[in-house]
Design a protein around this motif. Structure first.
Motif, PDB file in Angstrom:
ATOM      1  N   ALA A 124       0.958  -1.236  -0.104  1.00  0.00           N
ATOM      2  CA  ALA A 124       0.435   0.339  -0.017  1.00  0.00           C
ATOM      3  C   ALA A 124       0.706   1.402  -0.121  1.00  0.00           C
ATOM      4  O   ALA A 124       0.642   1.983  -0.298  1.00  0.00           O
ATOM      5  CB  ALA A 124      -0.670  -0.369   1.529  1.00  0.00           C
ATOM      6  N   ILE A 174       1.328   4.449  -2.639  1.00  0.00           N
ATOM      7  CA  ILE A 174       1.041   5.483  -2.595  1.00  0.00           C
ATOM      8  C   ILE A 174       2.107   6.850  -2.807  1.00  0.00           C
ATOM      9  O   ILE A 174       2.022   7.501  -3.293  1.00  0.00           O
ATOM     10  CB  ILE A 174       0.408   5.837  -0.744  1.00  0.00           C
ATOM     11  CG1 ILE A 174      -1.071   4.907  -0.558  1.00  0.00           C
ATOM     12  CG2 ILE A 174       0.388   6.970  -0.263  1.00  0.00           C
ATOM     13  CD1 ILE A 174      -0.863   5.004   0.951  1.00  0.00           C
ATOM     14  N   SER A 188      -4.709   7.627   8.295  1.00  0.00           N
ATOM     15  CA  SER A 188      -6.028   6.886   7.794  1.00  0.00           C
ATOM     16  C   SER A 188      -6.173   7.175  10.201  1.00  0.00           C
ATOM     17  O   SER A 188      -8.110   6.929   9.941  1.00  0.00           O
ATOM     18  CB  SER A 188      -5.091   5.377   8.485  1.00  0.00           C
ATOM     19  OG  SER A 188      -4.563   5.258   7.417  1.00  0.00           O
ATOM     20  N   ILE A 201      -6.143   0.154   7.662  1.00  0.00           N
ATOM     21  CA  ILE A 201      -4.941  -0.158   6.589  1.00  0.00           C
ATOM     22  C   ILE A 201      -3.457  -0.312   6.745  1.00  0.00           C
ATOM     23  O   ILE A 201      -3.231   0.508   7.551  1.00  0.00           O
ATOM     24  CB  ILE A 201      -5.426   1.177   5.493  1.00  0.00           C
ATOM     25  CG1 ILE A 201      -5.603   0.409   3.796  1.00  0.00           C
ATOM     26  CG2 ILE A 201      -4.117   2.063   5.474  1.00  0.00           C
ATOM     27  CD1 ILE A 201      -6.563   0.015   2.840  1.00  0.00           C
ATOM     28  N   PRO A 230      -0.084  -0.472   5.808  1.00  0.00           N
ATOM     29  CA  PRO A 230       0.770  -0.479   4.808  1.00  0.00           C
ATOM     30  C   PRO A 230       1.667  -1.231   3.843  1.00  0.00           C
ATOM     31  O   PRO A 230       1.881  -0.667   3.283  1.00  0.00           O
ATOM     32  CB  PRO A 230       1.704   1.493   5.470  1.00  0.00           C
ATOM     33  CG  PRO A 230       1.068   1.762   6.852  1.00  0.00           C
ATOM     34  CD  PRO A 230       0.473   0.432   6.733  1.00  0.00           C
ATOM     35  N   ILE A 259      -0.914  -5.213  -2.844  1.00  0.00           N
ATOM     36  CA  ILE A 259      -2.512  -4.565  -3.169  1.00  0.00           C
ATOM     37  C   ILE A 259      -3.019  -6.079  -3.148  1.00  0.00           C
ATOM     38  O   ILE A 259      -4.246  -6.331  -3.058  1.00  0.00           O
ATOM     39  CB  ILE A 259      -2.261  -3.733  -3.679  1.00  0.00           C
ATOM     40  CG1 ILE A 259      -1.666  -2.727  -4.117  1.00  0.00           C
ATOM     41  CG2 ILE A 259      -3.072  -3.931  -4.711  1.00  0.00           C
ATOM     42  CD1 ILE A 259      -2.308  -1.997  -2.592  1.00  0.00           C
ATOM     43  N   GLU A 297     -10.547  -2.294   0.743  1.00  0.00           N
ATOM     44  CA  GLU A 297      -9.097  -1.987   1.643  1.00  0.00           C
ATOM     45  C   GLU A 297      -8.994  -1.519   0.031  1.00  0.00           C
ATOM     46  O   GLU A 297      -8.308  -0.058   0.280  1.00  0.00           O
ATOM     47  CB  GLU A 297      -8.579  -3.265   1.672  1.00  0.00           C
ATOM     48  CG  GLU A 297      -8.576  -3.787   2.927  1.00  0.00           C
ATOM     49  CD  GLU A 297      -7.490  -4.540   3.288  1.00  0.00           C
ATOM     50  OE1 GLU A 297      -7.042  -4.794   4.470  1.00  0.00           O
ATOM     51  OE2 GLU A 297      -7.818  -6.140   2.871  1.00  0.00           O
ATOM     52  N   LYS A 298      -8.197  -2.318  -0.884  1.00  0.00           N
ATOM     53  CA  LYS A 298      -7.752  -1.356  -2.417  1.00  0.00           C
ATOM     54  C   LYS A 298      -8.582   0.570  -2.457  1.00  0.00           C
ATOM     55  O   LYS A 298      -7.373   0.960  -2.578  1.00  0.00           O
ATOM     56  CB  LYS A 298      -7.855  -2.189  -3.621  1.00  0.00           C
ATOM     57  CG  LYS A 298      -7.381  -3.387  -3.546  1.00  0.00           C
ATOM     58  CD  LYS A 298      -7.916  -4.541  -4.813  1.00  0.00           C
ATOM     59  CE  LYS A 298      -7.375  -5.423  -4.985  1.00  0.00           C
ATOM     60  NZ  LYS A 298      -7.868  -6.546  -5.983  1.00  0.00           N
ATOM     61  N   VAL A 308      -6.805   2.256  -0.279  1.00  0.00           N
ATOM     62  CA  VAL A 308      -5.349   3.133  -0.297  1.00  0.00           C
ATOM     63  C   VAL A 308      -5.703   3.803  -2.009  1.00  0.00           C
ATOM     64  O   VAL A 308      -4.985   4.851  -1.153  1.00  0.00           O
ATOM     65  CB  VAL A 308      -4.878   1.691  -1.198  1.00  0.00           C
ATOM     66  CG1 VAL A 308      -3.542   2.066  -1.687  1.00  0.00           C
ATOM     67  CG2 VAL A 308      -4.472   1.352  -0.111  1.00  0.00           C
ATOM     68  N   LYS A 349      -4.186   8.230  -0.654  1.00  0.00           N
ATOM     69  CA  LYS A 349      -3.425   8.605  -2.009  1.00  0.00           C
ATOM     70  C   LYS A 349      -3.394   9.664  -2.689  1.00  0.00           C
ATOM     71  O   LYS A 349      -2.777  10.323  -2.488  1.00  0.00           O
ATOM     72  CB  LYS A 349      -3.138   6.857  -3.868  1.00  0.00           C
ATOM     73  CG  LYS A 349      -2.076   7.624  -4.319  1.00  0.00           C
ATOM     74  CD  LYS A 349      -1.883   6.754  -5.267  1.00  0.00           C
ATOM     75  CE  LYS A 349      -2.035   6.309  -6.607  1.00  0.00           C
ATOM     76  NZ  LYS A 349      -2.573   4.675  -7.748  1.00  0.00           N
TER      77      LYS A 349
END
Lengths: 369, 510, 328
Positions: free
Chosen positions: B98, B102, B125, B132, B134, B138, B145-146, B149, B153
């Protein structure tokens, strides 16, 4: 905040996909590319030799068509290259990147030579040739089915696998050359069955290459029909376009992959047969001579259409012959042929961009300011 | 405060070949507001946003940021103007963590090290209540969750114009509420937020103003508080419509498919179908409702023989002989050889149902090419069938030999549905068959399905629009996280009831 | 005695492996950008012959050979020649979006042609017996550490090579560090995995692809240079380089796209390549079978990796595909 203040500048142009283009127009682009390539080639030769370009073209032409013997040898070379190109085509249509034609041809050569050497004197000629045909086809097919089997079951990368199989084949051929060496210590097997000519293809009408040419001509037509009109050909096209769709309509994708690869290898085996029994009557690691790779170009340039491959293989062989004639006539190194072929390929490969994409120049629209 | 709008578009036009995706679109977003862009599928919302974020380049028109004209040639330019977009199809590298995703595209000055970035990710977060890790890769993450991210980002980059493309399509209601509250916080921070959606209730509950697109053209922008559902619908679809689908009473229904406790695992071992059981009857339309990705695809593919099942039974009862066949572990070919006439309109039309580069006639052959013992193809009948379908379903095409990928979405779908119906099926499964279609084409598809039902076919319809499901189907099966959460009568059920069942994802486990 | 021959074996394996290491490191960097450059064999030919040409002209221009110039001229020539080759590939596949496999194969045909044409012509005009020797230059390239032969077998294994051999290892370690530890390396990997993601993140995909391919090509070209200047002691013979370029591509797979694994892999491959010379009592025919080993081993690795399906061991996801931002 640094450069946000810069004036709005538009890029000069941008690239977009072309919706479609009429057939004639796309062929015009390709012909223009070949013409441009020939000009560049001539320029290079002129630079190296200080000749006038017309002379260069004349001697290229002479190299290919200069004498009866040269024409036959041109046709023979076309036949072999075309045969290998036909072989790789079904696999490529299925998006199976078989770059192992070189090895598959060698496997066919090896099987043919083995038959001629081991049982050449023991069987009547028709039976021997029949066995040679079967053996070469089986050997070529085997060489391509091995990577296909792993591709079908585990999605093993076939480009790299078939590439490696080439070298395994080359070493295998080297191995057998040291065993069958003739005369001892020469590191070559010489002309096989020099006296008995057992297993040699017969001459037709006094032309020793005619039989090769006829076989390949028939294969070309058959391959065209197979790909265009047969159910197998349809399955190949669907699997190549979308494996998902193939699975959705119940095709056995694994079976199609393996079957098509086998066909591809089998035809390479036939090319090996033609090379050993119909042309060279001997075998070395150089017998395939890189044609397994060149054939990929031939097939790709012809958009995988067997009939068009007659022209593309002619083009490539003509170039090679012409270039080696230039090399001979002007005492240049023979590798000039590869350089020129390479340049022409670059042009043809590059020109597809102009068939598929268009460049749009952005018009200014800031009258208001 | 700046008197200029944060972002202003003037007469933006974008063509793809002969298709005009956006035509003379104007748009204004101010700081401290949430603007919804509303439009049907295929109305050009995403294309428009892609031009703001630098993915596409407009053929014509101007873009202004804070009143200054700008040129956005690439996503990098978009960042420069603090524009951040969260794409519907996530732009993430699967094998990266993640944190790596980012910091992607940022220089060292923006974020010195991955470690430091991870720290900042944790802080963001905490601030917004995201959960999440880090360091997590992925490809090990769930869809939501994606998305988190992706949002982090954009926040990480300090974007102050945010674009979200259909962010709720993959979320549960709880996750959606959480997202909305995050968006409101950001608005109150003075950010300009654009959210693309075709869900009316989201528009009404979240946004300050609504801009409506229809078929690539800009219709109008209205203040949310001064509008209502009916007016928005009218702007979106053109004329005032009440969904009025001709629904006949089911007659002579008989059990056709009896699904018994089927289970299906993903490659990572996650349960995609969890003890699913239901019955589909000939002569009725069974709707399947659920949040996208809840197992609908796996369910249909399992019935079609395309998905391996861990356990369970798929029993097919032949309407003529009354014989029962278990279709589990059978390939599509074996299913056909049993005499089961199963038709399937998959969600991915050009990637699965059809071959884009082949023409209409050749696509007809997909189902029928095996017929006969000859090793050659029979080309005449498919061609006739293609011509019939073109005529009866009013397919707009230059001819039978046009590659289907060159047809518009609605016409592609007509070709596909036409072919699937032509084999006179006993079971017809359709996944999102009207997605991206205009109203007329959609109605044509509804009518085709209804006619099949009246002919005694068992129709299974996977849909996303609850209003359509309620008006078209006879019964509705609701699926949540691979589990059947309820089966309701479409004539009496309420939308809210189904909505509740759709979100009942964790309750059933106990 | 036994130990001495093992030391010799290792030393020879390293020498065999170095051209492969350059080639595979170059190809790895290229592939990390999503470009499968099958033109590497041709590029290595060109790298070799460019070095020969540079050395040839320098040797002829002066009687008094300056060690620094004798090294730097062929080195720059090799880098320029092979980077130019990679640039042709880049232009065709990145800007014109041509098919990568076909372009690569054409580049290999072209590159071997260029190598054999110029090398062969030089050999014909100025050399004898079909080859030409750049002995003076080669001696400088081959200079080992002065203390190497004082350390016996240890010195032989570790200190007996020319500077290019050590450079190959340094370049690989650097590449490993670059790919895994730097921001720019992260960006490069993202280009190869998912160019649309990289693009949306503001990474200049075209620039990365061009740079990775050209730098990768230049590194691979050094493999050709090493082969000529060090391995064959400065002798160019047409075709002598053989199939090492393809073996370098095999090594990329074998090393699972990790440059640091490539170092050991190259030595292993080099060892497999010559192991037949060190096994006593092999007939000439069985030697040929032993030469098959590197390819067979690569095939096994390929199969095992595809069966294991571990995400981290797979090739870059968009390898072989060209990228067009406005694709729909």
């Amino acid at each position: 905040m640094s450069k946000a203040s810069e004036k709005a500048k538009e890029p000069l142009f941008h690239i977009a996909k072309r919706p479609s283009m009429p057939m004639w127009k796309s062929w015009l682009i390709r012909i223009a590319a070949i013409a441009a390539a020939l000009i560049v080639c001539a320029a290079i030769v002129v630079m190296l030799t200080d000749l006038n370009p017309i002379e260069v073209y004349v001697s290229m032409f002479n190299g290919a068509f200069g004498s009866k013997r040269k024409i036959w040898s041109l046709l023979q070379n076309i036949a072999i290259l075309l045969c290998i190109s036909l072989a790789v085509t079904p696999a490529f249509k299925m998006r199976f990147w078989n770059i192992g034609a070189e090895g598959q041809v060698l496997a066919g050569c090896l099987a043919t030579a083995a038959c001629m050497i081991l049982i050449g004197d023991k069987l009547p000629s028709p039976v021997l040739i029949l066995i040679m045909v079967i053996a070469s086809i089986a050997a070529g097919a085997l060489w391509s089915v091995i990577p296909a089997f792993f591709k079908a079951n585990w999605n093993t990368n076939e480009t790299l696998f078939t590439l490696m199989m080439n070298y395994v084949a080359i070493q295998l051929v080297s191995f057998f050359i040291t065993i069958w060496e003739n005369p001892k210590g020469s590191a070559s097997i010489g002309i096989i069955n020099m006296n008995s000519q057992a297993g040699w293809f017969p001459s037709l009408f006094g032309q020793k290459y005619l039989i090769n040419i006829i076989i390949v001509a028939v294969l070309t037509v058959l391959m065209y029909i197979y790909l265009k009109y047969s159910k197998h050909g349809y399955e190949i096209a669907v699997v190549g376009e979308s494996e998902n769709t193939a699975r959705y309509v119940g095709m056995n994708v694994k079976k199609v992959i393996i079957r098509t690869a086998a066909l591809s290898g089998a035809l390479c085996g036939v090319a090996g047969l033609l090379l050993v029994a119909g042309t060279d009557h001997t075998m070395s690691t150089e017998t395939a001579g890189g044609q397994g790779f060149t054939a990929i170009m031939v097939s790709w340039l012809a958009k995988f259409n067997p009939l068009l491959m007659i022209f593309t293989s002619f083009l490539i062989v003509f170039l090679e012959k012409g270039a080696s004639e230039i090399a001979m006539a002007f005492r240049l190194n023979e590798s000039i042929a590869d350089i020129l072929t390479g340049i022409i390929l670059f042009f043809i490969i590059g020109c597809e961009f102009f068939v598929n994409y268009q460049i749009i120049f952005n018009k200014k629209h800031k009258e208001g300011k | 405060m700046n008197s200029y709008p944060a972002l202003e578009l003037k007469k933006i036009t974008k063509r793809f070949g002969s298709i005009v995706a956006n035509k003379d679109v104007d748009l204004t977003v101010r700081r401290g507001e949430i603007l919804s862009i509303l439009g049907e599928n295929g109305s050009g919302k995403t294309t428009l946003m892609n031009m703001i974020s630098g993915i596409y380049y407009p053929d014509d028109g101007q873009i202004f940021i804070d009143g200054r004209e700008v040129v956005i040639k690439s996503p990098r330019d978009a960042f420069k103007y603090k524009i951040g977009m969260i794409h519907q199809h996530f732009k993430l590298v699967d094998v990266f963590s993640a944190a790596e995703n980012i910091v992607l595209g940022l220089s060292k000055e923006d974020s010195p090290t991955i470690k430091e970035a991870s720290e900042r990710v944790r802080k963001i977060s905490e601030k917004y209540g995201f959960d999440i890790d880090p360091e997590k890769k992925i490809y090990r993450m769930s869809v939501s969750e994606k998305q988190t991210v992706e949002i982090i980002k954009v926040l990480f980059r300090g974007a102050d114009i945010l674009i979200l493309d259909e962010p709720t399509a993959v979320l549960t209601p709880q996750e959606t509420q959480k997202l909305f509250s995050v968006l409101r916080t950001m608005r109150d921070d003075g950010k300009a937020i654009i959210i693309i959606t075709h869900k009316l209730h989201e528009v009404l509950s979240l946004s300050d103003r609504v801009a409506v697109l229809r078929k690539g053209e800009y219709i109008n922008t209205v203040v949310t508080a001064e509008t209502n559902e009916a007016e928005l619908t009218e702007m979106m679809v053109g004329k005032k419509i009440t969904l009025d689908i001709d629904r006949s009473e089911p007659k002579n229904t008989q059990d056709r498919l009896i699904i018994n406790n089927i289970n299906c695992l993903s490659r990572e071992g996650i349960k995609l179908l969890d003890n699913v059981s239901f019955t589909a009857k000939g002569g009725e339309i069974l709707g399947i409702a659920g949040i996208a990705g809840s197992g609908q695809r796996e369910l249909l593919e399992a019935i079609a023989g395309l998905q391996r099942l861990e356990s369970g039974e798929i029993n097919y009862i032949d309407p003529n002989t009354g014989k029962t066949e278990n279709l589990k572990d059978k390939t599509p070919l074996q299913i056909r050889d049993l005499g089961v006439r199963l038709s399937f309109v998959p969600e991915d039309r050009l990637g699965m149902g059809l071959v884009g580069n082949m023409d209409i006639a050749e696509n007809m052959m997909l189902r029928s090419y095996r017929k006969g013992k000859s090793m050659f193809l029979e080309r005449k009948k498919p061609k006739t069938l293609a011509e019939t379908i073109i005529e009866q379903l009013e397919v707009v095409t230059p001819g039978v030999s046009t590659p289907v990928r060159k047809l518009s979405g609605g016409n592609v779908q007509k070709v596909l549905v036409g072919r699937e119906i032509s084999s006179s099926p006993t079971v017809l499964m359709a996944a999102y068959p009207v997605r991206g279609l205009d109203i007329n084409s959609s109605y044509m598809i509804y009518n085709l399905l209804n006619r099949q039902k009246e002919n005694g076919v068992a129709v299974i319809f996977v849909g996303e629009d609850l209003d359509v499901l309620l008006e078209l189907c006879d019964r509705i099966l609701v699926i949540g996280a691979g589990r059947v959460t309820g089966i309701v009568d479409a004539r009496t059920a309420k939308k809210e009831e189904i909505g509740l069942l759709m979100t009942k994802t964790d309750g059933g486990a106990a | 005695m036994m130990f001495a021959s093992i030391a010799t074996f290792i030393q020879r394996a390293v020498v065999q492996g170095i051209p492969l290491l350059f080639g595979s490191t170059g190809e790895m960097i290229t592939e990390k950008s999503g470009n499968l450059n099958l033109g590497i064999p041709g590029i290595m030919y060109v790298g070799g012959v460019s070095g020969v040409i540079g050395a040839f002209f320098y040797e002829r221009s002066t009687d008094n050979i300056n060690a620094f110039l004798a090294v730097i001229i062929p080195l720059l020539a090799a880098i320029a020649g092979s980077a130019l080759m990679a640039f042709i590939y880049s232009f065709l596949t990145i800007t014109l979006r041509a098919n990568q496999n076909v372009t690569g194969l054409a580049l290999t045909i072209f590159g071997e042609g260029v190598g054999n044409f110029f090398g062969g012509s030089l050999a014909n005009l100025f050399g004898e017996g079909g080859s030409i020797a750049m002995t003076a230059t080669s001696n400088i390239f081959r200079t080992p550490f002065p203390f190497a032969d004082k350390l016996g077998a240890f010195g032989k294994i570790f200190f007996s090579y020319g500077f290019l051999a050590y450079s190959a290892i340094v370049v690989s370690l650097f590449a490993a560090w670059y790919l895994n530890r730097t921001r720019s390396g992260l960006h490069l990997r993202s280009v190869g995995e998912s160019p649309s993601t990289a693009d949306a993140a503001g990474i200049n995909v075209t620039k990365y692809k061009y740079l990775a391919t050209c730098i990768g090509g230049a590194i691979a070209g050094l493999g050709g240079l090493y082969y000529i200047m060090d391995y064959t002691s400065g002798v160019w013979t047409n075709g002598a380089f053989g199939d090492r370029g393809w073996l370098a591509i095999a090594l990329v797979i074998f090393a699972l796209w990790k440059p640091n694994v490539g170092i050991l892999g190259s030595i292993l491959f080099g060892g497999l390549y010559i192991v037949y010379l060190f096994i006593p009592g092999l007939s000439r025919s069985s030697q040929e079978l032993f030469k098959m080993l590197p390819y067979v081993v690569t095939i096994f690795v390929l199969i095992i990796v595809s069966m294991r399906k571990k995400r981290e061991y797979q090739p870059p996801q968009s390898l072989g595909l060209s990228y067009f931002r406005e694709e729909r």
